[in-house]
Write a protein that holds these residues in place. Structure first.
Motif, PDB file in Angstrom:
ATOM      1  N   GLU A 147       0.879  -1.407   0.060  1.00  0.00           N
ATOM      2  CA  GLU A 147       0.200   0.028  -0.047  1.00  0.00           C
ATOM      3  C   GLU A 147       1.029   1.290   0.096  1.00  0.00           C
ATOM      4  O   GLU A 147       0.498   2.268  -0.763  1.00  0.00           O
ATOM      5  CB  GLU A 147      -1.147   0.184   1.327  1.00  0.00           C
ATOM      6  CG  GLU A 147      -2.085  -1.043   1.105  1.00  0.00           C
ATOM      7  CD  GLU A 147      -2.661  -1.432   2.492  1.00  0.00           C
ATOM      8  OE1 GLU A 147      -2.233  -0.916   3.525  1.00  0.00           O
ATOM      9  OE2 GLU A 147      -3.819  -2.214   2.458  1.00  0.00           O
ATOM     10  N   GLN A 148       1.960   1.064   0.811  1.00  0.00           N
ATOM     11  CA  GLN A 148       2.811   2.377   0.770  1.00  0.00           C
ATOM     12  C   GLN A 148       3.450   2.605  -0.592  1.00  0.00           C
ATOM     13  O   GLN A 148       3.417   3.757  -1.167  1.00  0.00           O
ATOM     14  CB  GLN A 148       4.127   2.187   1.838  1.00  0.00           C
ATOM     15  CG  GLN A 148       3.474   2.021   3.317  1.00  0.00           C
ATOM     16  CD  GLN A 148       4.433   1.698   4.296  1.00  0.00           C
ATOM     17  OE1 GLN A 148       5.716   1.678   3.673  1.00  0.00           O
ATOM     18  NE2 GLN A 148       4.115   1.514   5.391  1.00  0.00           N
ATOM     19  N   ARG A 149       3.782   1.671  -1.229  1.00  0.00           N
ATOM     20  CA  ARG A 149       4.354   1.501  -2.685  1.00  0.00           C
ATOM     21  C   ARG A 149       3.590   1.956  -3.498  1.00  0.00           C
ATOM     22  O   ARG A 149       3.708   2.912  -4.582  1.00  0.00           O
ATOM     23  CB  ARG A 149       4.789   0.263  -2.981  1.00  0.00           C
ATOM     24  CG  ARG A 149       5.501   0.069  -4.503  1.00  0.00           C
ATOM     25  CD  ARG A 149       7.024   0.923  -4.312  1.00  0.00           C
ATOM     26  NE  ARG A 149       7.672   0.520  -5.604  1.00  0.00           N
ATOM     27  CZ  ARG A 149       8.030   1.650  -6.247  1.00  0.00           C
ATOM     28  NH1 ARG A 149       8.332   2.722  -5.720  1.00  0.00           N
ATOM     29  NH2 ARG A 149       8.742   1.445  -7.495  1.00  0.00           N
ATOM     30  N   ILE A 150       2.158   1.691  -3.522  1.00  0.00           N
ATOM     31  CA  ILE A 150       1.132   2.181  -4.326  1.00  0.00           C
ATOM     32  C   ILE A 150       0.808   3.543  -4.316  1.00  0.00           C
ATOM     33  O   ILE A 150       1.053   4.366  -5.261  1.00  0.00           O
ATOM     34  CB  ILE A 150      -0.249   1.537  -4.065  1.00  0.00           C
ATOM     35  CG1 ILE A 150      -0.076   0.093  -4.726  1.00  0.00           C
ATOM     36  CG2 ILE A 150      -1.063   2.194  -4.687  1.00  0.00           C
ATOM     37  CD1 ILE A 150      -1.309  -0.772  -4.341  1.00  0.00           C
ATOM     38  N   ASP A 151       0.983   4.145  -2.947  1.00  0.00           N
ATOM     39  CA  ASP A 151       0.735   5.500  -2.862  1.00  0.00           C
ATOM     40  C   ASP A 151       2.139   6.219  -3.381  1.00  0.00           C
ATOM     41  O   ASP A 151       2.012   7.414  -3.938  1.00  0.00           O
ATOM     42  CB  ASP A 151       0.787   5.656  -1.177  1.00  0.00           C
ATOM     43  CG  ASP A 151      -0.746   5.207  -0.685  1.00  0.00           C
ATOM     44  OD1 ASP A 151      -1.517   5.087  -1.300  1.00  0.00           O
ATOM     45  OD2 ASP A 151      -0.793   5.111   0.405  1.00  0.00           O
ATOM     46  N   ALA A 152       3.257   5.884  -3.186  1.00  0.00           N
ATOM     47  CA  ALA A 152       4.287   6.581  -3.647  1.00  0.00           C
ATOM     48  C   ALA A 152       4.452   6.504  -5.092  1.00  0.00           C
ATOM     49  O   ALA A 152       4.636   7.589  -5.762  1.00  0.00           O
ATOM     50  CB  ALA A 152       5.831   5.761  -3.096  1.00  0.00           C
ATOM     51  N   LEU A 153       4.238   5.415  -5.751  1.00  0.00           N
ATOM     52  CA  LEU A 153       4.040   5.485  -7.433  1.00  0.00           C
ATOM     53  C   LEU A 153       2.752   6.385  -7.807  1.00  0.00           C
ATOM     54  O   LEU A 153       3.125   7.026  -8.932  1.00  0.00           O
ATOM     55  CB  LEU A 153       3.627   3.931  -7.745  1.00  0.00           C
ATOM     56  CG  LEU A 153       4.887   3.040  -7.677  1.00  0.00           C
ATOM     57  CD1 LEU A 153       4.294   1.696  -7.945  1.00  0.00           C
ATOM     58  CD2 LEU A 153       6.023   3.292  -8.514  1.00  0.00           C
ATOM     59  N   ARG A 154       1.633   6.333  -7.176  1.00  0.00           N
ATOM     60  CA  ARG A 154       0.801   7.376  -7.583  1.00  0.00           C
ATOM     61  C   ARG A 154       1.368   8.817  -7.590  1.00  0.00           C
ATOM     62  O   ARG A 154       0.986   9.529  -8.601  1.00  0.00           O
ATOM     63  CB  ARG A 154      -0.589   7.276  -6.841  1.00  0.00           C
ATOM     64  CG  ARG A 154      -1.367   5.975  -7.393  1.00  0.00           C
ATOM     65  CD  ARG A 154      -2.606   5.894  -6.345  1.00  0.00           C
ATOM     66  NE  ARG A 154      -3.311   4.466  -6.742  1.00  0.00           N
ATOM     67  CZ  ARG A 154      -4.130   4.051  -6.003  1.00  0.00           C
ATOM     68  NH1 ARG A 154      -4.506   4.627  -4.815  1.00  0.00           N
ATOM     69  NH2 ARG A 154      -4.701   2.836  -6.360  1.00  0.00           N
ATOM     70  N   ALA A 155       1.959   9.127  -6.600  1.00  0.00           N
ATOM     71  CA  ALA A 155       2.527  10.513  -6.492  1.00  0.00           C
ATOM     72  C   ALA A 155       3.694  10.700  -7.597  1.00  0.00           C
ATOM     73  O   ALA A 155       3.579  11.850  -7.943  1.00  0.00           O
ATOM     74  CB  ALA A 155       3.028  10.781  -5.172  1.00  0.00           C
ATOM     75  N   GLU A 156       4.393   9.823  -7.892  1.00  0.00           N
ATOM     76  CA  GLU A 156       5.416   9.824  -8.841  1.00  0.00           C
ATOM     77  C   GLU A 156       4.750   9.851 -10.194  1.00  0.00           C
ATOM     78  O   GLU A 156       5.449  10.746 -10.945  1.00  0.00           O
ATOM     79  CB  GLU A 156       6.302   8.593  -8.551  1.00  0.00           C
ATOM     80  CG  GLU A 156       7.215   8.748  -7.480  1.00  0.00           C
ATOM     81  CD  GLU A 156       8.213   9.684  -7.452  1.00  0.00           C
ATOM     82  OE1 GLU A 156       8.828  10.433  -8.523  1.00  0.00           O
ATOM     83  OE2 GLU A 156       8.259  10.341  -6.406  1.00  0.00           O
TER      84      GLU A 156
END
Length: 267
Positions: free
Chosen positions: A9-18
């Motif tokens: 979930e943290q990776r998903i949030d970070a990727l969306r921001a990127e």
């Protein structure tokens, strides 16, 4: 399992921001790479959550009643569209969400979604990592009725030509069949959904009882090969016109038919 889920979930949030930062910066190549990675991680999250529901609880997924999702409606729709990789109508989105994700999404929840997304974009462009947007018709570049797409997809993937409806159907069928080839995921609602696809694909299945996901997938992909090149060529040509004629908001949400027609005549 909790720790891996948290990390996903943290990776998903970070990727969306990127992805959002890359789109705003105009770095389309990086945005495309990040979107592909985002889809992969989201697929891992889907598989992990299904594993928890199906195995850790010891319950039969077929016997488990749909429960309300903790995700906002737009996130649930995004989940379905990301799974499909092609545009879809609300009826398809609801059916797939119910069959594969055991959700309670309803058609009425999607009624004003595209309008709300358009208003959000106009108020603060690119403030969100993605928008649920319109599918543009290849001839007039106006919104196709009822179809939803994801703004981070390439523009050609958000355009519908004469063959696109069939291509979308076959692509969705292949995706669902591939997913259900994992026997522990083939619940009764999911198999019923697959049958709706299979019964409309030559060679898909003779009956519900004898239907096999891998056979349905092969039949869908076989017919898809017949249509996809012509469909892609038509959509890519329309996308080039859209890039020259429409601003960012219009590329996502379309223009009124009269305006689109007038614009085309002026070219």
């Amino acid at each position: 399992m909790a720790e891996p889920m948290d990390l996903l979930e943290q990776r998903i949030d970070a990727l969306r921001a990127e992805v959002r930062r890359s789109v705003v910066a105009g770095d389309r190549a990086r945005a495309n790479r990040l979107r592909a990675e985002l889809r992969r991680v989201e697929a891992e999250w889907d598989a992990a959550i299904l594993a928890i529901a199906g195995h850790d609880s010891g319950e039969d997924l077929e016997a488990t009643a749909p429960t309300a999702s903790l995700l906002p409606v737009r996130e649930q729709v995004h989940q379905v569209l990301t799974f499909l990789t092609v545009p879809a109508a609300p009826k398809m989105i609801v059916a797939l969400h119910t069959a594969l994700f055991a959700g309670t999404l309803t058609g009425t929840q999607l009624t004003s979604l595209r309008r709300d997304e358009a208003n959000s974009f106009k108020a603060a462009p690119y403030a969100r990592p993605y928008y649920l947007c319109a599918v543009l018709t290849a001839d007039h570049l106006s919104p196709a009725r009822g179809l939803l797409a994801v703004s981070t997809w390439p523009l050609a993937g958000r355009i519908a030509g004469p063959l696109s409806q069939r291509v979308h159907f076959l692509t969705a069928a292949a995706r669902v069949a591939e997913y259900l080839s994992q026997s522990d995921l083939a619940t009764l609602p999911a198999r019923r959904l697959l049958w709706e696809f299979a019964s409309n694909i030559p060679g898909g299945a003779r009956s519900f009882e004898t239907m096999k996901p891998d056979v349905v997938q092969r039949a869908a992909l076989a017919e898809l090969q017949v249509h996809q090149d012509a469909d892609r060529s038509h959509r890519e040509a329309a996308a080039r016109r859209a890039l020259n004629q429409l601003d960012d908001s219009q590329q996502m949400f379309g223009v009124a038919l009269k305006l689109a027609t007038a614009t085309n005549k002026g070219q």
